[in-house]
Design an enzyme around this catalytic site. Structure first.
Site, PDB file in Angstrom:
ATOM      1  N   CYS A   1      31.921  37.470  51.064  1.00  0.00           N
ATOM      2  CA  CYS A   1      31.243  37.645  52.345  1.00  0.00           C
ATOM      3  C   CYS A   1      31.724  36.647  53.401  1.00  0.00           C
ATOM      4  CB  CYS A   1      29.750  37.447  52.167  1.00  0.00           C
ATOM      5  SG  CYS A   1      29.036  38.512  50.928  1.00  0.00           S
TER       6      CYS A   1
ATOM      7  N   ARG B   1      39.380  38.000  52.985  1.00  0.00           N
ATOM      8  CA  ARG B   1      38.538  37.417  51.939  1.00  0.00           C
ATOM      9  C   ARG B   1      38.013  38.482  50.980  1.00  0.00           C
ATOM     10  NH1 ARG B   1      36.498  32.241  52.996  1.00  0.00           N
ATOM     11  NH2 ARG B   1      34.702  32.754  51.748  1.00  0.00           N
TER      12      ARG B   1
ATOM     13  N   TRP C   1      30.493  41.591  50.713  1.00  0.00           N
ATOM     14  CA  TRP C   1      31.092  41.958  49.422  1.00  0.00           C
ATOM     15  C   TRP C   1      29.911  42.170  48.487  1.00  0.00           C
ATOM     16  CZ3 TRP C   1      31.850  40.188  44.339  1.00  0.00           C
ATOM     17  CH2 TRP C   1      32.997  40.651  43.698  1.00  0.00           C
TER      18      TRP C   1
ATOM     19  N   ASN D   1      25.607  34.598  53.342  1.00  0.00           N
ATOM     20  CA  ASN D   1      26.549  34.531  52.216  1.00  0.00           C
ATOM     21  C   ASN D   1      25.832  33.805  51.077  1.00  0.00           C
ATOM     22  OD1 ASN D   1      28.430  35.534  53.947  1.00  0.00           O
ATOM     23  ND2 ASN D   1      29.640  33.658  54.106  1.00  0.00           N
ATOM     24  N   GLY D   2      26.066  34.231  49.843  1.00  0.00           N
ATOM     25  CA  GLY D   2      25.416  33.564  48.712  1.00  0.00           C
ATOM     26  C   GLY D   2      24.435  34.503  48.037  1.00  0.00           C
TER      27      GLY D   2
ATOM     28  N   GLU E   1      50.859  34.278  34.519  1.00  0.00           N
ATOM     29  CA  GLU E   1      50.740  34.324  35.978  1.00  0.00           C
ATOM     30  C   GLU E   1      51.506  35.536  36.544  1.00  0.00           C
ATOM     31  OE1 GLU E   1      49.196  33.584  38.434  1.00  0.00           O
ATOM     32  OE2 GLU E   1      50.605  33.845  40.070  1.00  0.00           O
TER      33      GLU E   1
ATOM     34  N   GLU F   1      47.164  42.479  39.940  1.00  0.00           N
ATOM     35  CA  GLU F   1      46.310  42.322  41.126  1.00  0.00           C
ATOM     36  C   GLU F   1      46.717  43.248  42.258  1.00  0.00           C
ATOM     37  OE1 GLU F   1      44.734  38.040  42.311  1.00  0.00           O
ATOM     38  OE2 GLU F   1      46.839  37.998  41.821  1.00  0.00           O
TER      39      GLU F   1
ATOM     40  N   HIS G   1      53.516  40.603  15.660  1.00  0.00           N
ATOM     41  CA  HIS G   1      52.230  40.634  14.964  1.00  0.00           C
ATOM     42  C   HIS G   1      51.315  41.721  15.518  1.00  0.00           C
ATOM     43  CE1 HIS G   1      53.407  37.046  12.815  1.00  0.00           C
ATOM     44  NE2 HIS G   1      53.732  36.479  13.966  1.00  0.00           N
TER      45      HIS G   1
ATOM     46  N   LYS H   1      39.298  36.808  48.306  1.00  0.00           N
ATOM     47  CA  LYS H   1      40.116  35.602  48.323  1.00  0.00           C
ATOM     48  C   LYS H   1      39.390  34.422  47.695  1.00  0.00           C
ATOM     49  CE  LYS H   1      43.640  33.031  49.359  1.00  0.00           C
ATOM     50  NZ  LYS H   1      44.737  33.110  48.366  1.00  0.00           N
TER      51      LYS H   1
HETATM   52  C1  F6R Z   1      45.395  35.188  41.969  1.00  0.00           C
HETATM   53  C2  F6R Z   1      44.305  34.571  42.649  1.00  0.00           C
HETATM   54  C3  F6R Z   1      43.050  34.212  41.893  1.00  0.00           C
HETATM   55  C4  F6R Z   1      42.705  32.769  42.210  1.00  0.00           C
HETATM   56  C5  F6R Z   1      41.363  32.385  41.590  1.00  0.00           C
HETATM   57  C6  F6R Z   1      41.000  30.934  41.881  1.00  0.00           C
HETATM   58  O1  F6R Z   1      46.470  35.473  42.785  1.00  0.00           O
HETATM   59  O2  F6R Z   1      44.431  34.305  43.804  1.00  0.00           O
HETATM   60  O3  F6R Z   1      43.150  34.417  40.520  1.00  0.00           O
HETATM   61  O4  F6R Z   1      43.740  31.956  41.736  1.00  0.00           O
HETATM   62  O5  F6R Z   1      40.351  33.209  42.070  1.00  0.00           O
HETATM   63  O6  F6R Z   1      40.900  30.690  43.254  1.00  0.00           O
HETATM   64  P1  F6R Z   1      40.957  29.241  43.832  1.00  0.00           P
HETATM   65  O7  F6R Z   1      42.310  28.681  43.588  1.00  0.00           O
HETATM   66  O8  F6R Z   1      40.643  29.386  45.286  1.00  0.00           O
HETATM   67  O9  F6R Z   1      39.899  28.438  43.111  1.00  0.00           O
END
Ligand code: F6R
Length: 609
Positions: free
Chosen positions: A2, A27, A76, A102-103, A483, A490, A506, A604
């Site tokens: 949000c 976000r 969100w 937000n929250g 990663e 994603e 395995h 985000k």
């Molecule tokens: C992947 C991605 C997420 C963040 C995760 C942690 O590309 O962006 O997996 O890495 O949500 O976010 P932060 O680093 O903001 O704590």
């Protein structure tokens, strides 16, 4: 997640607020809304809101949606689906109050039941609507008191903004666990949950603390606590370039941010290397050499990609400092009642500094007396402030949901930490100098990989056709594979699964077929031969292969598409092996026609548990 935007001043509020909301789109959100207030006391609050994109909201705003004060929100969904009714702002029954939030209000169900007994009819399924009714029911003389009265009855987290028809000159905002930043303009004031919505208008800002509230009028702002005592939070001028928040000529923020990695890595290194003693200086850790030497274990806590970089960081610390180190998903850590040891150094790693799971893990460690340092990108963020010390990553604003440049700076941050820990222990000055030279070379080496974008894009287009993929690696290469798979799933929405190369036999080898490609991470190290043998097992079952490796590595003539990256010192190789995987994910997503900056269902900053 949000987002909140608010404005009071001489200009029409709605267009400014809508513009601010577009800046928060990255976000992640599923609905948006705006409320404005006319200047005459008692004139109704006007609300426009709907599920969908901000541009859908924009189309719905009537031409005479006038008012020089207003609040807006991107939602969100948490309580109730993404519908027009559940979008914020929420109002009380009389339509005098509008609230964006937000929250999460933890006792919303109980409060809804109490309000319903008093005859309140709810227009939405949300927790936030409770606040609108509580504020609307108050008869206290000021809006500030009405907001405080309502907040006393709720449990949970919030960043919120409130407007009221009877107090048409002000917005009252409050923060508890969810960021809010006041922006100071010329005879106008802004508020937002993220700098991205403010920087176009002002870089003079005040960050509210948890438990703090503020009143914004066109003339200025004042801050106070729930007992109405004044606080003296002041605005300061930020040293940021507003252009960093724009995609500019780039196709997307993710593309721009991948290409910013060389400069981001330069910044995280700047001023932190000591060539003479072959070490790093991280003054912000707030630990002297004696305390640093006393560390017996390192535990790294982060979520998602930050957790995977944390695993790379744990290897760096074990290899360079010979201190046992591991990484754990912060989202799990708190729930297993972890043993907190006094001689363990806990390291929280986060781009946003807002990820609530990581923040709560930090608070758990500190509550039990442990020491936590933070590797955080966003200055002044909740995680940065909750830690005992740490280092800022200086990656600059990262707007795309998929993290790229922040991850590279996290890796380098761990290398600096490992170097400092190593040099107060047994890492020799010669080894220290060897690593410093390698760190200095990283920006140019990352650039060499980025310069091969066309080649990587062609490989990505071939991978984009597969419904499912494996990403494999061993030891240092395994977190890189994790990663790589994370980035791929994603933004392409393909099933991408990471496996240790050694574990293929395995079980998962059964899945290998001409329709399931494998992306293999094969650095030039002590395991290269074994890795090459596994590639042959995949090729023998006609599995298509893309191999990220180093020039000169002998893969035994296996049929594959090979991508050679520049060599660093072995400990630092994971960073250079990870960069092409970002490019593969990016170009596969573009080939599939996806919006790479705003992948579906993702946000985000993950500010809910
Ligand atoms: C992947 C991605 C997420 C963040 C995760 C942690 O590309 O962006 O997996 O890495 O949500 O976010 P932060 O680093 O903001 O704590």
């Amino acid at each position: 997640m949000c987002g909140i935007v608010g404005y009071v001043g001489p200009q029409p509020a709605a267009p400014l607020i809508v513009e601010g909301l577009t800046r928060l789109e990255h976000r992640g959100y599923d609905s948006a809304g705006v409320a404005v207030l006319g200047a005459t006391p008692g004139s109704a609050v006007r609300v426009a809101k709907r599920a969908g994109r901000v541009r859908d909201l924009q189309d719905q705003i009537p031409p005479r949606f006038a008012g020089r004060l207003g609040i807006g929100h991107t939602r969100w969904a948490t309580h109730g689906p993404a519908t027009d009714a559940n979008a914020h702002p929420h109002t009380d029954t009389a339509g005098a109050v509008a609230v964006v939030h937000n929250g999460i209000i933890d006792n919303a169900t109980a409060l809804r039941a109490l309000l319903a007994e008093d005859g309140v009819e709810f227009a939405s399924d949300t927790d936030t609507e409770v606040l609108a009714h509580l504020i609307g029911a108050s008869t206290a003389p000021t809006l500030e008191e009405r907001v405080v009265e309502a907040l006393r009855r709720i449990e949970g987290t919030y960043g919120l903004a409130v407007v009221h028809a009877d107090f048409p000159d002000r917005i009252v905002v409050a923060r508890n666990g969810s960021p809010l930043i006041v922006g100071v303009g010329e005879k106008e004031m802004h508020v937002a949950s993220d700098l991205a919505a403010l920087v176009r208008y002002t870089t003079t800002v005040a960050h509210l603390e948890d438990g703090e509230l503020a009143t914004l009028t066109a003339a200025g702002f004042s801050t106070f606590r729930a007992d109405l005592s004044r606080t003296d939070t002041r605005a300061h001028v930020l040293d940021i370039d507003p252009a960093a928040y724009e995609a500019g000529e780039a196709d997307s923020f993710m593309h721009k941010e991948m290409h910013e990695q060389p400069s981001a890595v330069e910044r995280v290194l700047r001023g932190r290397l000591d060539e003479r003693f072959g070490t790093a200086h991280l003054g912000g850790l707030n630990m002297d050499a004696r305390e640093t030497r006393a560390i017996r274990r390192v535990k790294i806590l982060g979520c998602g990609s930050a957790y995977y970089v944390g695993q790379m960081g744990a290897s760096l610390i074990e290899e360079l400092a010979r201190i046992p180190a591991d990484a754990e998903a912060a989202s799990e850590f708190r729930y297993r009642n972890p043993v907190i040891e006094p001689d363990t150094l806990y390291v929280a790693v986060s781009q946003s500094g807002e990820t609530v799971d990581t923040l709560l893990a930090v608070e758990e460690v500190r509550r039990k007396g442990g020491r936590v340092i933070g590797l955080v990108n966003v200055v002044g963020s909740a995680i940065a402030r909750a830690c005992d010390g740490g280092m800022y990553l200086h990656a600059g604003p990262e707007v795309a949901v998929a993290s790229t440049k922040a991850l590279s700076t996290m890796f380098v941050g761990f290398a600096l930490l490992a170097l400092q820990l190593g040099r107060v222990r047994d890492l020799s000055i010669a080894d220290g100098k060897r690593l410093i030279a390698a760190l200095d070379a990283l920006p140019a080496q990352i650039q060499q990989i980025l310069d091969r974008e066309d080649e990587l894009a062609a490989a990505a287009q071939r991978l984009a056709g597969a419904e499912s993929l494996f990403f494999i690696g061993r030891v240092r290469g395994y977190p890189v594979a994790r990663e790589g798979a994370q980035k791929f799933k994603e933004i392409t929405y393909r099933h991408a699964e990471a496996y240790q190369t050694s574990e293929l036999k395995h079980g998962p080898l059964a899945l290998i077929s001409p329709t399931l490609p494998t992306v293999a991470v094969v650095p030039d190290d002590e395991l290269t031969e074994r890795n090459a043998a596994a590639l042959h097992e995949i090729a023998a079952r006609k599995g298509p292969l893309v191999v990220i490796t180093h020039a000169g590595v002998d893969l035994g003539g296996v049929a594959c598409e090979r991508i050679d990256v520049p060599r660093s010192e072995r400990e630092l190789d994971p960073l250079l092996l990870a960069v092409p995987l970002q490019m593969l994910a990016y170009h596969a997503a573009v080939a599939l026609g996806h919006d790479v900056d705003k992948p579906r269902n993702l946000a985000k900053s993950v500010t809910v548990e």
